[in-house]
Design a protein around this motif. Sequence first.
Motif, PDB file in Angstrom:
ATOM      1  N   ILE A  67      -5.624  14.084   7.424  1.00  0.00           N
ATOM      2  CA  ILE A  67      -4.561  14.976   7.201  1.00  0.00           C
ATOM      3  C   ILE A  67      -5.209  16.254   6.354  1.00  0.00           C
ATOM      4  N   LYS A  68      -6.090  16.039   5.333  1.00  0.00           N
ATOM      5  CA  LYS A  68      -6.732  17.145   4.615  1.00  0.00           C
ATOM      6  C   LYS A  68      -7.453  18.005   5.582  1.00  0.00           C
ATOM      7  N   THR A  69      -8.202  17.407   6.543  1.00  0.00           N
ATOM      8  CA  THR A  69      -9.145  17.960   7.525  1.00  0.00           C
ATOM      9  C   THR A  69      -8.080  19.125   8.218  1.00  0.00           C
ATOM     10  N   ALA A  70      -6.814  18.697   8.754  1.00  0.00           N
ATOM     11  CA  ALA A  70      -5.923  19.391   9.559  1.00  0.00           C
ATOM     12  C   ALA A  70      -5.568  20.662   8.692  1.00  0.00           C
ATOM     13  N   ALA A  71      -5.279  20.224   7.349  1.00  0.00           N
ATOM     14  CA  ALA A  71      -4.546  21.122   6.381  1.00  0.00           C
ATOM     15  C   ALA A  71      -5.794  22.147   6.088  1.00  0.00           C
ATOM     16  N   PHE A 119      -8.701   9.220  11.888  1.00  0.00           N
ATOM     17  CA  PHE A 119      -7.922   8.072  11.484  1.00  0.00           C
ATOM     18  C   PHE A 119      -8.473   6.655  11.856  1.00  0.00           C
ATOM     19  N   PRO A 120      -7.918   5.755  11.468  1.00  0.00           N
ATOM     20  CA  PRO A 120      -8.382   4.636  12.202  1.00  0.00           C
ATOM     21  C   PRO A 120      -7.877   4.128  13.348  1.00  0.00           C
ATOM     22  N   GLY A 121      -8.274   3.412  14.256  1.00  0.00           N
ATOM     23  CA  GLY A 121      -7.956   3.442  15.783  1.00  0.00           C
ATOM     24  C   GLY A 121      -6.414   3.281  15.836  1.00  0.00           C
ATOM     25  N   GLN A 122      -5.892   2.409  15.625  1.00  0.00           N
ATOM     26  CA  GLN A 122      -4.604   1.731  15.561  1.00  0.00           C
ATOM     27  C   GLN A 122      -3.408   3.070  15.218  1.00  0.00           C
ATOM     28  N   VAL A 123      -3.841   3.722  14.034  1.00  0.00           N
ATOM     29  CA  VAL A 123      -3.047   4.930  13.616  1.00  0.00           C
ATOM     30  C   VAL A 123      -3.137   5.947  14.622  1.00  0.00           C
ATOM     31  N   ARG A 124      -4.564   6.052  14.879  1.00  0.00           N
ATOM     32  CA  ARG A 124      -4.620   7.340  15.954  1.00  0.00           C
ATOM     33  C   ARG A 124      -3.762   7.165  17.240  1.00  0.00           C
ATOM     34  N   GLU A 125      -3.731   5.972  17.632  1.00  0.00           N
ATOM     35  CA  GLU A 125      -2.968   5.629  18.823  1.00  0.00           C
ATOM     36  C   GLU A 125      -1.299   6.011  18.588  1.00  0.00           C
ATOM     37  N   ASP A 126      -0.955   5.453  17.489  1.00  0.00           N
ATOM     38  CA  ASP A 126       0.492   5.806  17.189  1.00  0.00           C
ATOM     39  C   ASP A 126       0.458   7.229  16.946  1.00  0.00           C
ATOM     40  N   ASN A 147       2.828   4.296   7.031  1.00  0.00           N
ATOM     41  CA  ASN A 147       3.355   3.364   6.017  1.00  0.00           C
ATOM     42  C   ASN A 147       3.351   4.112   4.409  1.00  0.00           C
ATOM     43  N   LEU A 148       3.617   5.227   4.344  1.00  0.00           N
ATOM     44  CA  LEU A 148       3.540   5.841   3.060  1.00  0.00           C
ATOM     45  C   LEU A 148       5.045   5.471   2.190  1.00  0.00           C
ATOM     46  N   PRO A 149       4.969   5.564   1.121  1.00  0.00           N
ATOM     47  CA  PRO A 149       6.256   5.345   0.228  1.00  0.00           C
ATOM     48  C   PRO A 149       7.176   6.369   0.375  1.00  0.00           C
ATOM     49  N   GLU A 150       8.631   5.988   0.076  1.00  0.00           N
ATOM     50  CA  GLU A 150       9.756   6.921   0.299  1.00  0.00           C
ATOM     51  C   GLU A 150       9.392   8.102  -0.639  1.00  0.00           C
ATOM     52  N   GLU A 151       8.819   7.882  -1.714  1.00  0.00           N
ATOM     53  CA  GLU A 151       8.653   8.788  -2.638  1.00  0.00           C
ATOM     54  C   GLU A 151       7.817   9.902  -2.085  1.00  0.00           C
ATOM     55  N   SER A 152       7.145   9.806  -0.925  1.00  0.00           N
ATOM     56  CA  SER A 152       6.253  10.931  -0.439  1.00  0.00           C
ATOM     57  C   SER A 152       7.145  11.745   0.522  1.00  0.00           C
ATOM     58  N   SER A 153       8.352  11.519   0.868  1.00  0.00           N
ATOM     59  CA  SER A 153       9.084  12.196   1.887  1.00  0.00           C
ATOM     60  C   SER A 153       9.229  13.721   1.637  1.00  0.00           C
ATOM     61  N   ALA A 156       9.781  20.730  12.686  1.00  0.00           N
ATOM     62  CA  ALA A 156       8.336  20.426  11.865  1.00  0.00           C
ATOM     63  C   ALA A 156       8.716  19.264  10.692  1.00  0.00           C
ATOM     64  N   GLU A 157       9.507  19.325   9.947  1.00  0.00           N
ATOM     65  CA  GLU A 157       9.727  18.688   8.578  1.00  0.00           C
ATOM     66  C   GLU A 157       9.958  17.051   9.019  1.00  0.00           C
ATOM     67  N   VAL A 158      10.741  17.129  10.177  1.00  0.00           N
ATOM     68  CA  VAL A 158      11.005  15.462  10.313  1.00  0.00           C
ATOM     69  C   VAL A 158      10.095  14.926  11.142  1.00  0.00           C
ATOM     70  N   VAL A 159       8.827  15.794  11.672  1.00  0.00           N
ATOM     71  CA  VAL A 159       7.674  15.168  12.397  1.00  0.00           C
ATOM     72  C   VAL A 159       6.933  14.430  11.225  1.00  0.00           C
ATOM     73  N   GLY A 160       6.696  15.500  10.024  1.00  0.00           N
ATOM     74  CA  GLY A 160       6.198  15.083   8.862  1.00  0.00           C
ATOM     75  C   GLY A 160       6.786  13.791   8.241  1.00  0.00           C
ATOM     76  N   LEU A 161       7.958  13.620   8.317  1.00  0.00           N
ATOM     77  CA  LEU A 161       8.882  12.412   8.021  1.00  0.00           C
ATOM     78  C   LEU A 161       8.406  11.093   8.937  1.00  0.00           C
ATOM     79  N   MET A 162       8.253  11.496  10.293  1.00  0.00           N
ATOM     80  CA  MET A 162       7.845  10.461  10.986  1.00  0.00           C
ATOM     81  C   MET A 162       6.334   9.991  10.894  1.00  0.00           C
ATOM     82  N   MET A 163       5.520  10.898  10.417  1.00  0.00           N
ATOM     83  CA  MET A 163       4.099  10.738  10.121  1.00  0.00           C
ATOM     84  C   MET A 163       4.181   9.778   8.897  1.00  0.00           C
TER      85      MET A 163
END
Length: 279
Positions: A224-228, A23-30, A135-141, A123-130
């Motif tokens: 994300i794909k690497t983890a998956a 991830f980019p630096g700031q995203v990794r921190e978050d 900053n993904l669109p709500e359609e991805s929820s 787990a699913e709500v952690v996905g929603l937090m991610m």
Amino acid sequence: MESNLARIFKNASVTYYNSSLFFPGQVREDVTKLYAFVRVFDDLVDSVPQRVKEFYELREKYYMELEGKPSGNLVISNFVDLMRRKNFKEEWVEAFLDAMESDLRKKVYYTIDETIKYMYGSAEVVGLMMMRVLNLPEESSYYARMLGRAMQYLNFIRDVREDLEMERQYLPVKEMEEFSVNSLLECSDNFREFMRFQIRRYFGFQEEAEKGYSYIPLRYLIAIKTAADMYKWTARRILKDPCIVNRIKVKPKKRRIIAYGVYNLVGGSVWRFISFYRI
């Protein structure tokens, strides 16, 4: 110097931590702030004996921070700051904390519906937090939830022996009965078929989640794909030899995770280049 939050994250998950390096630096921190929060609560309910008093004290510190009162806990204060910046819904956090609290009393899950209900909070709500962190669109929820569910379900499969040591079972008991499996510690043909059935369910969740990859910018998708991919690697190992879960905890090593990440980085970049210049 490695921060306390990064140390918590690193110790919690080899796969998530090393995948997050892409991830980019700031995203990794978050992401680190999010997973440090998740991990400290998980550790309290997973410890032997369970640290019940500390769990409720930490939950109260979360509520203090929500009310604007300093809790004195760096993990909590950083998470609440992240929560406000990224507009996490309080109900998501509440669902997560309720799921962790349920681990203090509920030990066995009898149906897949019970397990799925638990996975929403764990787990699913952690996905929603991610989703909000990126900053993904709500359609991805929906797909964010499915990815969290898929990874959590594979954890249940992979960690079956470890969970039994804590007198827990998340894989549905009724399905064990359908496959005539008497114990998750046995290594029989029935056990192998039962576990392969569970792996196929995981792949179903994962395939559904991957339909949402199109919502994720390439700079985030690599991590994300690497983890998956590492979860799918783990699943394939267990599919080949289901009894392995009763011998070892199947986990990819750091060098494999980094290698897959680099492959996704290079492969993804090349794919975008070809797509852009395609005639």
